[in-house]
Design a protein around this motif. Structure first.
Motif, PDB file in Angstrom:
ATOM      1  N   GLU A  65       0.830  -1.205   0.000  1.00 15.87           N
ATOM      2  CA  GLU A  65       0.000   0.000   0.000  1.00 15.87           C
ATOM      3  C   GLU A  65       0.868   1.261   0.000  1.00 15.87           C
ATOM      4  O   GLU A  65       0.595   2.215  -0.729  1.00 15.87           O
ATOM      5  CB  GLU A  65      -0.912  -0.010   1.230  1.00 15.87           C
ATOM      6  N   ALA A  66       1.937   1.247   0.797  1.00 14.57           N
ATOM      7  CA  ALA A  66       2.845   2.402   0.841  1.00 14.57           C
ATOM      8  C   ALA A  66       3.515   2.604  -0.510  1.00 14.57           C
ATOM      9  O   ALA A  66       3.636   3.743  -0.997  1.00 14.57           O
ATOM     10  CB  ALA A  66       3.893   2.207   1.930  1.00 14.57           C
ATOM     11  N   ASN A  67       3.938   1.518  -1.136  1.00 11.47           N
ATOM     12  CA  ASN A  67       4.569   1.631  -2.458  1.00 11.47           C
ATOM     13  C   ASN A  67       3.580   2.145  -3.501  1.00 11.47           C
ATOM     14  O   ASN A  67       3.941   2.956  -4.359  1.00 11.47           O
ATOM     15  CB  ASN A  67       5.153   0.284  -2.897  1.00 11.47           C
ATOM     16  N   ASP A  68       2.347   1.676  -3.436  1.00 11.74           N
ATOM     17  CA  ASP A  68       1.317   2.150  -4.359  1.00 11.74           C
ATOM     18  C   ASP A  68       1.075   3.647  -4.181  1.00 11.74           C
ATOM     19  O   ASP A  68       0.946   4.388  -5.162  1.00 11.74           O
ATOM     20  CB  ASP A  68       0.007   1.387  -4.153  1.00 11.74           C
ATOM     21  N   LEU A  69       1.021   4.103  -2.931  1.00  4.73           N
ATOM     22  CA  LEU A  69       0.817   5.524  -2.666  1.00  4.73           C
ATOM     23  C   LEU A  69       1.991   6.364  -3.169  1.00  4.73           C
ATOM     24  O   LEU A  69       1.800   7.440  -3.739  1.00  4.73           O
ATOM     25  CB  LEU A  69       0.598   5.765  -1.174  1.00  4.73           C
ATOM     26  N   LYS A  70       3.206   5.861  -2.979  1.00  3.87           N
ATOM     27  CA  LYS A  70       4.393   6.579  -3.472  1.00  3.87           C
ATOM     28  C   LYS A  70       4.354   6.675  -4.991  1.00  3.87           C
ATOM     29  O   LYS A  70       4.652   7.717  -5.568  1.00  3.87           O
ATOM     30  CB  LYS A  70       5.675   5.856  -3.039  1.00  3.87           C
ATOM     31  N   ARG A  71       3.978   5.568  -5.626  1.00  9.66           N
ATOM     32  CA  ARG A  71       3.911   5.539  -7.085  1.00  9.66           C
ATOM     33  C   ARG A  71       2.870   6.541  -7.587  1.00  9.66           C
ATOM     34  O   ARG A  71       3.114   7.293  -8.529  1.00  9.66           O
ATOM     35  CB  ARG A  71       3.563   4.133  -7.563  1.00  9.66           C
ATOM     36  N   LYS A  72       1.718   6.600  -6.940  1.00 10.67           N
ATOM     37  CA  LYS A  72       0.648   7.537  -7.325  1.00 10.67           C
ATOM     38  C   LYS A  72       1.096   8.976  -7.100  1.00 10.67           C
ATOM     39  O   LYS A  72       0.832   9.859  -7.923  1.00 10.67           O
ATOM     40  CB  LYS A  72      -0.624   7.255  -6.557  1.00 10.67           C
ATOM     41  N   ALA A  73       1.803   9.207  -5.989  1.00  9.58           N
ATOM     42  CA  ALA A  73       2.303  10.563  -5.708  1.00  9.58           C
ATOM     43  C   ALA A  73       3.324  10.970  -6.762  1.00  9.58           C
ATOM     44  O   ALA A  73       3.321  12.120  -7.224  1.00  9.58           O
ATOM     45  CB  ALA A  73       2.917  10.610  -4.318  1.00  9.58           C
ATOM     46  N   ASN A  74       4.199  10.054  -7.160  1.00 12.26           N
ATOM     47  CA  ASN A  74       5.191  10.351  -8.197  1.00 12.26           C
ATOM     48  C   ASN A  74       4.519  10.613  -9.537  1.00 12.26           C
ATOM     49  O   ASN A  74       4.927  11.509 -10.285  1.00 12.26           O
ATOM     50  CB  ASN A  74       6.191   9.195  -8.343  1.00 12.26           C
ATOM     51  N   ASP A  75       3.470   9.861  -9.849  1.00 14.21           N
ATOM     52  CA  ASP A  75       2.740  10.079 -11.100  1.00 14.21           C
ATOM     53  C   ASP A  75       2.080  11.443 -11.136  1.00 14.21           C
ATOM     54  O   ASP A  75       2.029  12.095 -12.177  1.00 14.21           O
ATOM     55  CB  ASP A  75       1.681   8.985 -11.292  1.00 14.21           C
ATOM     56  N   LEU A  76       1.581  11.888  -9.990  1.00 13.52           N
ATOM     57  CA  LEU A  76       0.926  13.199  -9.931  1.00 13.52           C
ATOM     58  C   LEU A  76       1.920  14.346 -10.063  1.00 13.52           C
ATOM     59  O   LEU A  76       1.597  15.388 -10.614  1.00 13.52           O
ATOM     60  CB  LEU A  76       0.150  13.339  -8.623  1.00 13.52           C
ATOM     61  N   THR A  77       3.125  14.159  -9.536  1.00 14.13           N
ATOM     62  CA  THR A  77       4.129  15.243  -9.602  1.00 14.13           C
ATOM     63  C   THR A  77       4.834  15.266 -10.960  1.00 14.13           C
ATOM     64  O   THR A  77       5.426  16.258 -11.311  1.00 14.13           O
ATOM     65  CB  THR A  77       5.177  15.089  -8.486  1.00 14.13           C
ATOM     66  N   ASN A  78       4.785  14.189 -11.695  1.00 11.27           N
ATOM     67  CA  ASN A  78       5.455  14.168 -13.020  1.00 11.27           C
ATOM     68  C   ASN A  78       4.568  14.578 -14.120  1.00 11.27           C
ATOM     69  O   ASN A  78       3.616  14.804 -14.424  1.00 11.27           O
ATOM     70  CB  ASN A  78       6.004  12.774 -13.311  1.00 11.27           C
TER      71      ASN A  78
END
Length: 84
Positions: A71-84
């Motif tokens: 879940e933490a990795n999924d959230l990090k991935r989503k956060a990175n997608d939003l900032t890119n």
């Protein structure tokens, strides 16, 4: 519980202990051995069940840990997608 009730309960406990001691002392050696065997068997069963419970808890803990990491990795991935 009032003091009178506690005293009575303590007295009953002492009487039960004294009776159990007397009963054990008057048992035949065969009866004593049966009692010891039963106590050992009960102890073995308790240890066995405790091991099973420990194993189950460890498995559940591992599952929760893995789920939280995912879940933490999924959230990090989503956060990175939003900032890119």
């Amino acid at each position: 519980m009032n003091n009178k009730g506690k005293g009575l309960l303590a007295l009953l406990g002492v009487a039960a202990g004294a009776f159990a001691f007397w009963k054990y002392k008057t048992m035949s050696p065969e009866e004593k051995q049966r009692l010891k065997d039963k106590a050992n068997e009960t102890g073995r069963k308790i240890k066995e069940k405790a091991g099973e419970v420990e194993e189950t808890i460890s498995e559940k803990y591992e599952q929760l840990t893995n789920s939280a990491r995912k879940e933490a990795n999924d959230l990090k991935r989503k956060a990175n997608d939003l900032t890119n």
